[in-house]
Scaffold this active site. Structure first.
Site, short mmCIF file in Angstrom:
data_model
loop_
_atom_site.label_atom_id
_atom_site.label_comp_id
_atom_site.label_asym_id
_atom_site.label_seq_id
_atom_site.Cartn_x
_atom_site.Cartn_y
_atom_site.Cartn_z
N VAL A 69 0.83 -1.20 0.00
CA VAL A 69 0.00 0.00 0.00
C VAL A 69 0.87 1.26 0.00
O VAL A 69 0.53 2.27 -0.62
CB VAL A 69 -0.95 0.00 1.22
CG1 VAL A 69 -1.77 1.28 1.27
CG2 VAL A 69 -1.87 -1.22 1.17
N CYS A 70 2.02 1.18 0.66
CA CYS A 70 2.86 2.37 0.85
C CYS A 70 3.24 3.08 -0.44
O CYS A 70 3.11 4.31 -0.54
CB CYS A 70 4.10 2.02 1.66
SG CYS A 70 3.74 1.50 3.35
N PRO A 71 3.74 2.37 -1.47
CA PRO A 71 4.09 3.11 -2.68
C PRO A 71 2.90 3.78 -3.36
O PRO A 71 3.06 4.82 -4.00
CB PRO A 71 4.73 2.04 -3.58
CG PRO A 71 4.26 0.73 -3.04
CD PRO A 71 4.10 0.95 -1.57
N GLU B 220 0.46 5.26 -1.83
CA GLU B 220 0.23 6.51 -1.12
C GLU B 220 1.33 7.53 -1.42
O GLU B 220 1.05 8.69 -1.73
CB GLU B 220 0.19 6.26 0.38
CG GLU B 220 -1.01 5.45 0.85
CD GLU B 220 -1.10 5.42 2.36
OE1 GLU B 220 -2.17 5.78 2.88
OE2 GLU B 220 -0.12 5.06 3.02
N VAL B 221 2.57 7.09 -1.31
CA VAL B 221 3.70 8.00 -1.50
C VAL B 221 3.68 8.62 -2.90
O VAL B 221 3.90 9.83 -3.06
CB VAL B 221 5.03 7.27 -1.22
CG1 VAL B 221 6.22 8.12 -1.65
CG2 VAL B 221 5.14 6.93 0.26
#
Length: 203
Positions: free
Chosen positions: A55-57, A59-60
């Site tokens: 999920v992190c990439p 969002e970033v």
């Protein structure tokens, strides 16, 4: 790290945001940054669990793609995780199609000692990583907004932008407050028992 405000681990809206100094990656270079250096600008702190995850990439990169909209509102974004600056650099140097984030428009901050995450009460003590905390600090260093998501689901860039716009509106219009679902250009209300009826009469 120096904390500007912390009382028994309690982080409060309307109080000074905890200050910090940390190494970040800016334009593929290592740079020491300090939150208080951004006084005079708004700052959106974007905590996320780990580089090279799932999920992190999303969002970033989503916040990076919308960075010009935040910049026009005199706002800097700081992405923060417990990864080292070397991991951040490797992630930036990895193409998006391969799970990286590529070149992004704001700094990624290394919180390898986990002090910043702890100061903002987003550190998961079991996993040892940050939850998905989003904080908006105003130009005077005052914490105006916070939301925290659990690890498995991401945030909404539109809502972060809308919240920032609402904060800036009420700070520049001290006799107004923003009702539910407010968007720029929508009607506000006067926080007065009598004057507020003008707003309620139209809904």
């Amino acid at each position: 790290m120096t904390l500007a405000y912390r009382t028994e681990g309690c982080l409060r809206i309307g109080q000074q945001a905890p200050d910090f100094t940390a190494t970040s990656v800016v334009d593929q270079e290592f740079k020491s940054i300090k939150l208080s250096d951004y006084r005079g600008r708004y700052v959106l702190l974007l905590f996320y669990p780990l580089d090279f995850t799932f999920v992190c990439p999303t969002e970033v990169t989503a916040f990076s793609d919308r960075y010009p909209e935040f910049s026009q509102l005199n706002t800097e974004i700081l992405g923060i995780s417990v990864d080292s600056e070397f991991s951040h650099l490797a992630w930036i140097q990895t193409d998006r199609k391969s799970g990286g984030v590529g070149d992004i428009n704001y700094p990624l901050v290394s919180d390898i000692k986990k002090e910043i995450s702890a100061a903002y009460n987003v550190l998961d003590p079991n996993a040892g990583i940050a939850l998905r905390g989003l904080f908006i600090v105003d130009k005077d260093g005052i914490l105006q907004h916070s939301t925290i998501n659990n690890l498995a689901f991401g945030r909404n860039v539109d809502e972060a932008l809308r919240t920032l716009q609402a904060i800036q509106h009420v700070q520049s219009h001290i006799d107004e407050v923003c009702p539910v679902n407010w968007q720029p250009g929508d009607k506000t209300m006067n926080p007065d028992p009598v004057k507020s009826k003008i707003y309620f009469a139209d809904i």
